[in-house]
Scaffold this active site. Structure first.
Site: not given
Length: 205
Positions: A95, A109, A120, A122, A166
């Site tokens: 988002s 949000l 948010h 994976l 990451y």
């Protein structure tokens, strides 16, 4: 025109495996592999994969079913699913966020005027793990974000043990995240996204 059809990079990609009938004619089959944005109809499949992936490790899910539906209704163009013969095997849900760092509000949000894409979650289905699918999907997602004119960077938060994964995907650690979930603490990470103009010059977006 939808965001999906306007972006050549994310037009559904089908990788078919040849299958022939006894008469030598090709059967009508589902694509062997397909990448596309998710829809609210995918929410249950998403939640089943997420729940299995996270409950045993962290004791909770990044997104609950109602939150998955919430984001897939508000900003489906910031999601990406990997399907094998019609079955969801891995996904990302994101988002928009409009602050420099993530806060507790970022968990629920979507800020339409934001320039940071908050990733948010994976997750990869258990039978498809240890095959490199998570890093491949993240690479495709980051390439897709570079086609979005409003996206400037990607943000995420993860537990310590996921930081090396990451980092291999090109993210850099920003330090401890303000957000906590129960007793869990997180590291916040970011990846620069160069935006639409760069990709138009370099990959035809």
């Amino acid at each position: 025109m939808s965001a999906l059809s306007a972006l050549p990079f994310l037009k559904p990609v089908h990788l078919r495996s040849p299958r022939s009938s006894l008469g030598g004619q090709r059967r009508h089959t589902l694509p062997a592999s397909e990448f596309r944005c998710l829809s609210p109809e995918d929410a249950i499949s998403v939640f089943e994969i997420e729940r299995e992936a996270f409950i045993s490790v962290s004791g909770d899910c990044p997104l609950h079913l109602d939150e998955i539906r919430h984001f897939l209704n508000l900003c489906p163009e910031l999601s990406l699913g990997w399907f094998e013969e019609g079955r969801l095997v891995a996904f990302i849900i994101g988002s928009l966020w409009d602050q420099e760092r993530l806060s507790q509000e970022a968990l629920t949000l979507h800020k339409p005027r934001g320039t940071a894409v908050h990733i948010h979650v994976l997750a990869v289905h258990r039978t498809f793990r240890q095959q490199g699918k998570g890093s491949i999907l993240m690479w495709r997602y980051l390439q897709y974000l570079r086609c979005l004119p409003f996206a400037r960077r990607a943000l995420l938060m993860c537990e310590d043990f996921l930081v090396p994964f990451y980092q291999k995907c090109g993210f850099e650690a920003l330090g401890p995240c303000e957000v906590t979930v129960g007793d869990l603490a997180f590291i916040e990470m970011q990846h620069p996204v160069r935006g639409h103009a760069f990709m138009r010059r370099n990959s035809g977006c």
